[in-house]
Design a protein around this motif. Structure first.
Motif, PDB file in Angstrom:
ATOM      1  N   PRO A 151     -22.357   4.484 -15.207  1.00 33.18           N
ATOM      2  CA  PRO A 151     -22.338   5.033 -15.543  1.00 33.18           C
ATOM      3  C   PRO A 151     -20.102   6.033 -15.138  1.00 33.18           C
ATOM      4  O   PRO A 151     -20.761   5.252 -14.088  1.00 33.18           O
ATOM      5  CB  PRO A 151     -22.862   6.486 -15.700  1.00 33.18           C
ATOM      6  N   LYS A 152     -19.772   5.126 -15.563  1.00 36.05           N
ATOM      7  CA  LYS A 152     -17.807   6.155 -15.149  1.00 36.05           C
ATOM      8  C   LYS A 152     -18.668   7.238 -14.351  1.00 36.05           C
ATOM      9  O   LYS A 152     -17.798   8.390 -15.393  1.00 36.05           O
ATOM     10  CB  LYS A 152     -16.639   6.091 -16.111  1.00 36.05           C
ATOM     11  N   TRP A 153     -18.365   7.534 -13.209  1.00 31.35           N
ATOM     12  CA  TRP A 153     -18.914   8.964 -12.334  1.00 31.35           C
ATOM     13  C   TRP A 153     -18.292   8.817 -11.292  1.00 31.35           C
ATOM     14  O   TRP A 153     -18.524   7.613 -10.481  1.00 31.35           O
ATOM     15  CB  TRP A 153     -20.342   9.009 -12.303  1.00 31.35           C
ATOM     16  N   ARG A 154     -17.838  10.242 -10.917  1.00 31.25           N
ATOM     17  CA  ARG A 154     -17.038  10.130  -9.184  1.00 31.25           C
ATOM     18  C   ARG A 154     -16.981  11.614  -8.853  1.00 31.25           C
ATOM     19  O   ARG A 154     -16.988  12.210  -9.769  1.00 31.25           O
ATOM     20  CB  ARG A 154     -16.120   9.319  -9.421  1.00 31.25           C
ATOM     21  N   THR A 155     -17.327  11.979  -7.735  1.00 34.99           N
ATOM     22  CA  THR A 155     -16.656  12.803  -7.305  1.00 34.99           C
ATOM     23  C   THR A 155     -16.557  13.309  -5.920  1.00 34.99           C
ATOM     24  O   THR A 155     -16.335  11.917  -5.218  1.00 34.99           O
ATOM     25  CB  THR A 155     -18.742  14.322  -7.149  1.00 34.99           C
ATOM     26  N   GLU A 156     -16.257  14.866  -5.304  1.00 42.64           N
ATOM     27  CA  GLU A 156     -14.688  14.528  -3.883  1.00 42.64           C
ATOM     28  C   GLU A 156     -15.885  14.995  -3.109  1.00 42.64           C
ATOM     29  O   GLU A 156     -16.216  16.641  -3.826  1.00 42.64           O
ATOM     30  CB  GLU A 156     -13.778  14.425  -4.015  1.00 42.64           C
ATOM     31  N   LEU A 157     -16.970  15.107  -2.325  1.00 34.14           N
ATOM     32  CA  LEU A 157     -16.895  15.293  -1.111  1.00 34.14           C
ATOM     33  C   LEU A 157     -16.395  16.013   0.066  1.00 34.14           C
ATOM     34  O   LEU A 157     -16.244  14.749   0.533  1.00 34.14           O
ATOM     35  CB  LEU A 157     -18.631  14.678  -0.576  1.00 34.14           C
ATOM     36  N   GLY A 158     -15.314  16.846  -0.142  1.00 32.97           N
ATOM     37  CA  GLY A 158     -14.676  16.545   1.323  1.00 32.97           C
ATOM     38  C   GLY A 158     -13.934  15.720   0.778  1.00 32.97           C
ATOM     39  O   GLY A 158     -12.753  15.616  -0.023  1.00 32.97           O
ATOM     40  N   PRO A 159     -13.108  14.745   2.139  1.00 34.68           N
ATOM     41  CA  PRO A 159     -12.466  13.456   2.517  1.00 34.68           C
ATOM     42  C   PRO A 159     -12.868  12.667   1.721  1.00 34.68           C
ATOM     43  O   PRO A 159     -12.031  11.867   1.249  1.00 34.68           O
ATOM     44  CB  PRO A 159     -12.342  13.278   3.757  1.00 34.68           C
ATOM     45  N   LEU A 160     -13.956  12.923   1.106  1.00 36.48           N
ATOM     46  CA  LEU A 160     -14.509  11.829   1.118  1.00 36.48           C
ATOM     47  C   LEU A 160     -14.950  11.386  -0.537  1.00 36.48           C
ATOM     48  O   LEU A 160     -15.301  12.471  -1.590  1.00 36.48           O
ATOM     49  CB  LEU A 160     -16.627  11.450   0.956  1.00 36.48           C
ATOM     50  N   HIS A 161     -15.115  10.314  -1.156  1.00 36.70           N
ATOM     51  CA  HIS A 161     -14.471  10.098  -2.575  1.00 36.70           C
ATOM     52  C   HIS A 161     -16.143   9.245  -3.578  1.00 36.70           C
ATOM     53  O   HIS A 161     -15.326   8.068  -2.848  1.00 36.70           O
ATOM     54  CB  HIS A 161     -13.915   9.177  -3.234  1.00 36.70           C
ATOM     55  N   ILE A 162     -16.852   9.893  -3.636  1.00 39.43           N
ATOM     56  CA  ILE A 162     -18.318   9.286  -4.299  1.00 39.43           C
ATOM     57  C   ILE A 162     -17.808   8.654  -4.873  1.00 39.43           C
ATOM     58  O   ILE A 162     -18.109   8.969  -6.534  1.00 39.43           O
ATOM     59  CB  ILE A 162     -19.128   9.641  -3.726  1.00 39.43           C
ATOM     60  N   THR A 163     -18.424   7.706  -6.019  1.00 41.27           N
ATOM     61  CA  THR A 163     -18.793   6.842  -7.261  1.00 41.27           C
ATOM     62  C   THR A 163     -20.081   6.545  -7.131  1.00 41.27           C
ATOM     63  O   THR A 163     -20.766   6.093  -6.190  1.00 41.27           O
ATOM     64  CB  THR A 163     -17.939   6.218  -7.240  1.00 41.27           C
ATOM     65  N   SER A 164     -20.322   6.395  -8.750  1.00 41.35           N
ATOM     66  CA  SER A 164     -21.728   5.928  -9.009  1.00 41.35           C
ATOM     67  C   SER A 164     -21.727   4.152  -8.406  1.00 41.35           C
ATOM     68  O   SER A 164     -22.978   3.900  -8.397  1.00 41.35           O
ATOM     69  CB  SER A 164     -21.598   5.331 -10.278  1.00 41.35           C
ATOM     70  N   TYR A 165     -20.869   3.768  -8.242  1.00 43.12           N
ATOM     71  CA  TYR A 165     -21.053   2.393  -7.793  1.00 43.12           C
ATOM     72  C   TYR A 165     -21.765   2.729  -6.246  1.00 43.12           C
ATOM     73  O   TYR A 165     -22.775   1.596  -5.690  1.00 43.12           O
ATOM     74  CB  TYR A 165     -19.527   1.318  -7.317  1.00 43.12           C
ATOM     75  N   ASP A 166     -20.997   3.258  -5.228  1.00 34.76           N
ATOM     76  CA  ASP A 166     -21.263   3.833  -3.452  1.00 34.76           C
ATOM     77  C   ASP A 166     -23.245   3.800  -4.305  1.00 34.76           C
ATOM     78  O   ASP A 166     -23.270   3.893  -2.878  1.00 34.76           O
ATOM     79  CB  ASP A 166     -20.226   4.601  -3.660  1.00 34.76           C
ATOM     80  N   LEU A 167     -23.361   5.125  -5.599  1.00 33.24           N
ATOM     81  CA  LEU A 167     -25.278   5.489  -5.152  1.00 33.24           C
ATOM     82  C   LEU A 167     -25.939   4.072  -5.142  1.00 33.24           C
ATOM     83  O   LEU A 167     -27.118   3.843  -4.728  1.00 33.24           O
ATOM     84  CB  LEU A 167     -24.923   6.758  -6.200  1.00 33.24           C
ATOM     85  N   ALA A 168     -25.275   3.520  -6.094  1.00 34.38           N
ATOM     86  CA  ALA A 168     -25.967   2.249  -6.864  1.00 34.38           C
ATOM     87  C   ALA A 168     -25.801   1.513  -5.191  1.00 34.38           C
ATOM     88  O   ALA A 168     -27.473   0.288  -5.251  1.00 34.38           O
ATOM     89  CB  ALA A 168     -25.230   2.192  -8.021  1.00 34.38           C
ATOM     90  N   VAL A 169     -25.530   0.865  -4.577  1.00 37.60           N
ATOM     91  CA  VAL A 169     -25.702   0.435  -3.518  1.00 37.60           C
ATOM     92  C   VAL A 169     -26.363   0.545  -2.306  1.00 37.60           C
ATOM     93  O   VAL A 169     -27.009   0.226  -2.192  1.00 37.60           O
ATOM     94  CB  VAL A 169     -23.839   0.095  -2.821  1.00 37.60           C
ATOM     95  N   LEU A 170     -25.893   2.318  -2.327  1.00 35.87           N
ATOM     96  CA  LEU A 170     -26.747   2.817  -0.899  1.00 35.87           C
ATOM     97  C   LEU A 170     -27.771   2.861  -2.043  1.00 35.87           C
ATOM     98  O   LEU A 170     -29.671   2.640  -1.005  1.00 35.87           O
ATOM     99  CB  LEU A 170     -26.714   4.335  -0.765  1.00 35.87           C
ATOM    100  N   GLY A 171     -28.463   3.233  -2.859  1.00 32.44           N
ATOM    101  CA  GLY A 171     -30.432   2.930  -3.958  1.00 32.44           C
ATOM    102  C   GLY A 171     -30.800   1.365  -3.474  1.00 32.44           C
ATOM    103  O   GLY A 171     -32.396   1.233  -2.910  1.00 32.44           O
ATOM    104  N   VAL A 172     -30.331   0.813  -3.736  1.00 37.12           N
ATOM    105  CA  VAL A 172     -30.581  -0.470  -4.124  1.00 37.12           C
ATOM    106  C   VAL A 172     -30.992  -1.295  -2.684  1.00 37.12           C
ATOM    107  O   VAL A 172     -31.596  -2.258  -2.557  1.00 37.12           O
ATOM    108  CB  VAL A 172     -29.561  -1.525  -4.945  1.00 37.12           C
ATOM    109  N   THR A 173     -29.559  -0.600  -2.138  1.00 40.41           N
ATOM    110  CA  THR A 173     -30.294  -1.479  -0.407  1.00 40.41           C
ATOM    111  C   THR A 173     -31.309  -0.545  -0.366  1.00 40.41           C
ATOM    112  O   THR A 173     -31.722  -1.481   0.556  1.00 40.41           O
ATOM    113  CB  THR A 173     -28.735  -1.353   0.304  1.00 40.41           C
ATOM    114  N   GLY A 174     -31.533   0.426  -0.116  1.00 37.04           N
ATOM    115  CA  GLY A 174     -32.386   1.158   0.550  1.00 37.04           C
ATOM    116  C   GLY A 174     -33.779   0.741  -0.082  1.00 37.04           C
ATOM    117  O   GLY A 174     -34.563   0.660   0.773  1.00 37.04           O
TER     118      GLY A 174
END
Length: 292
Positions: A127-150
């Motif tokens: 899904p095309k999703w993104r959010t900002e957490l302070g200076p960090l730009h977090i996308t659905s791709y970032d979460l997918a990479v972290l989740g799959v790697t873990g």
């Protein structure tokens, strides 16, 4: 400060991909003492198979069935790749390593003959999703990479620690001669490491391609960073490969942003040379305990 945090975050995401590639290289080396230079080309072939099964070149399948079919094919490809160098494994580590270069060239040739040499794109069904957490730009791709790697690292840990083949792998990695004397089938352990490395290569290539493009050489070029991560882990430590992958990802991001992007390969080679001189056995060599 915000720029640095953003670069570190992006580098950690890239580092996860390098880590998965490095783990595959280290698995094969620990079991058979072969530096598998075909790893990148085999992973690239896997990505092209998914592209062919989803894009109509080979078939018109949904993403899930295409990945499962590719997984089955890659298990066969990795078995064949090992069989090609199996006669050399017990004769000479150097000869079998050189033979892996030939296997890589064969994989690259098959890719070009089947899919051509054009550059194509392969996106993840996210899904095309993104959010900002302070200076960090977090996308659905970032979460997918972290989740799959873990998930991949967790499953691999359970496989090595809790299964008979995993215990055999640890024994062969520690002392292949004693393992052979005790009756362990070294060929079976070799096949296990090659197949698992192929699966990790498939996963890594599918996550790599959305950040760049897909060609017969793009994934293999990306795997140079994975090779550097394996060097930083000493080629004998799976945790070291993970740490090395994240370190390489963050370092390359910072250097290409603050110095010059066109010298990225130079930075990579200099990093390898420095690590080999300062930590010849890897980043974790100074710590106590037994390596995994």
């Amino acid at each position: 400060m915000a720029d640095i945090l953003g670069l570190v975050w992006a580098g950690m995401i890239s580092g996860c991909l390098y880590a998965m590639g490095a783990i595959g290289i280290v698995l094969i080396f620990k079991s058979s003492m072969v530096v598998n230079f075909a790893h990148g080309n085999l992973a690239g072939l896997a990505a092209f198979l998914v592209f062919g099964f989803t894009g109509g070149t080979l078939a018109q399948l949904a993403w899930g069935p295409a990945v499962l079919l590719t997984l089955v094919i890659m298990v066969g490809v990795m078995l064949l790749a090992y069989l090609l160098i199996a006669p050399l494994v017990f004769k000479s580590d150097l000869t079998s390593t050189i033979a892996s270069l030939g296997v890589g060239l064969i994989a690259q040739g098959v890719t070009q003959l089947t899919f051509g040499s054009n550059v194509v794109s392969l996106d993840l069904p996210l899904p095309k999703w993104r959010t900002e957490l302070g200076p960090l730009h977090i996308t659905s791709y970032d979460l997918a990479v972290l989740g799959v790697t873990g998930l991949a690292i967790g499953l691999l840990y359970l496989l090595i620690e809790r299964t008979r083949i995993g215990i055999a792998f640890r024994a062969v990695s520690s002392n292949p001669f004693a393992s052979r004397v005790c009756g362990l089938n070294l060929r079976r352990v070799h096949v296990f490491s090659w197949v698992v490395a192929g699966v990790l290569g498939l996963v890594a290539s599918l996550l790599i391609v959305p950040t760049t493009f897909l060609s017969s050489t793009s994934v293999a070029s990306f795997m140079l960073q994975a090779f550097a991560a394996a060097v930083m882990g000493g080629f004998s430590s799976l945790p070291g490969a993970v740490l090395g992958g994240i370190f390489i990802g963050v370092l390359m991001n910072l250097l290409t942003f603050y110095v010059a992007a066109e010298f990225s390969n130079t930075y990579l080679l200099l990093t390898i040379l420095i690590v080999l001189n300062v930590f010849p056995r890897g980043l974790l060599s100074s710590r106590g305990g037994v390596r995994v």
